[in-house]
Enzyme design. Sequence first.
Site, PDB file in Angstrom:
ATOM      1  N   LEU A  20      34.593  84.405  35.001  1.00  0.00           N
ATOM      2  CA  LEU A  20      35.356  83.499  34.143  1.00  0.00           C
ATOM      3  C   LEU A  20      36.741  83.191  34.708  1.00  0.00           C
ATOM      4  CD1 LEU A  20      34.377  84.899  30.622  1.00  0.00           C
ATOM      5  CD2 LEU A  20      33.488  82.857  31.770  1.00  0.00           C
ATOM      6  N   LYS A 103      31.354  97.854  38.120  1.00  0.00           N
ATOM      7  CA  LYS A 103      30.844  96.983  39.180  1.00  0.00           C
ATOM      8  C   LYS A 103      31.163  97.551  40.554  1.00  0.00           C
ATOM      9  CE  LYS A 103      29.284  93.242  41.176  1.00  0.00           C
ATOM     10  NZ  LYS A 103      28.982  91.865  40.796  1.00  0.00           N
ATOM     11  N   ASP A 251      25.679  84.360  37.475  1.00  0.00           N
ATOM     12  CA  ASP A 251      26.681  84.500  38.530  1.00  0.00           C
ATOM     13  C   ASP A 251      27.493  83.214  38.654  1.00  0.00           C
ATOM     14  OD1 ASP A 251      28.191  85.690  40.532  1.00  0.00           O
ATOM     15  OD2 ASP A 251      26.729  85.320  42.121  1.00  0.00           O
ATOM     16  N   HIS A 255      34.985  77.461  41.519  1.00  0.00           N
ATOM     17  CA  HIS A 255      36.087  77.260  42.461  1.00  0.00           C
ATOM     18  C   HIS A 255      36.487  75.792  42.378  1.00  0.00           C
ATOM     19  CE1 HIS A 255      35.782  81.110  44.650  1.00  0.00           C
ATOM     20  NE2 HIS A 255      34.476  80.954  44.633  1.00  0.00           N
TER      21      HIS A 255
END
Length: 348
Positions: A20, A103, A251, A255
């Site tokens: 996010l 993660k 996922d 960008h």
Amino acid sequence: MTAQPQVLKIRRPDDWHIHLRDDDMLKTVVPYTSEFYGRAIVMPNLVPPVTTVAAAIAYRQRIMDAVPAGHDFTPLMTCYLTDSLDPAELERGFNEGVFTAAKLYPANATTNSSHGVTSTDAIMPVLERMEKLGMPLLVHGEVTHAEIDIFDREARFIDTVMEPLRQRLPGLKVVFEHITTKDAAEYVRDGNELLAATITPQHLMFNRNHMLVGGIRPHLYCLPVLKRNIHQQALRELVASGFSRAFLGTDSAPHARHRKEASCGCAGCFNAPTALGSYATVFEEMNALQHFEAFCSLNGPRFYGLPVNESYVELVREETTVVDSIALPNDSLVPFLAGETVRWTMKR
């Protein structure tokens, strides 16, 4: 011949892997997820990464501040594992309901992963604590050694990192994220109930030819990189089989356009606006729509030990052209499948 369904009504789905970002990008992208998903596992690879309970609480609040009124959405926060992370901080975050999972990024495997783990040995006390807590480990499964070909990095990771780790900590709950290879599909399929996988829409819809033949398509470039068609087919067959330990993880990784369309472009597909329709298209192509709801809405909660969402969403068979771009304050975002006609549209 069976009539084609015109509407797909499923329990509200969850996205078990999403980026996010932060600041203006966060404010722009959150509504595309919060409108249709009940929950999302939020990646912690900010700059600096989310490594403390306080940082996760603050980030969660920034996300909630970006959720439009009327959206029923819960971000599930994750901790970014580093060689120096204190196991006690991780445990506190998990016990307080701040961290849902942790993660593991191998150092330098993907965007903003320079702080990642140099080896699983370096974080063994943390992983042992996670095994004891029943806290899921989310893994970007690629080795990063310069001598390993980029198309081989996932398969090599299974042999050299994933399998030794799971042998050493057999009680550790692991999500093999964004799997891209036949090797990974078979590994997860043959694993036990403590091993699951997420799969992205782009890895189900496309292979490396789509990205590289007839011109390079930077908006299909993500990590792990798209593989050859035999791997794409293995992923499609896994989800079409109704396998219960594979679930939705987009996922989605936004960008700005100038960072994608560049001499050294960033990895990531911003697929949040189009992912659900993309998954539906794949399941329909595989004659497996009977397994679509489980993949989107049931398998993930079961693995995480969470209740399924109570509300429902609908997709309608309605051809729609995906917008070419989405405005940012000083740039734009190009969504996955920009300018293309899609078969399934979310009903608003």
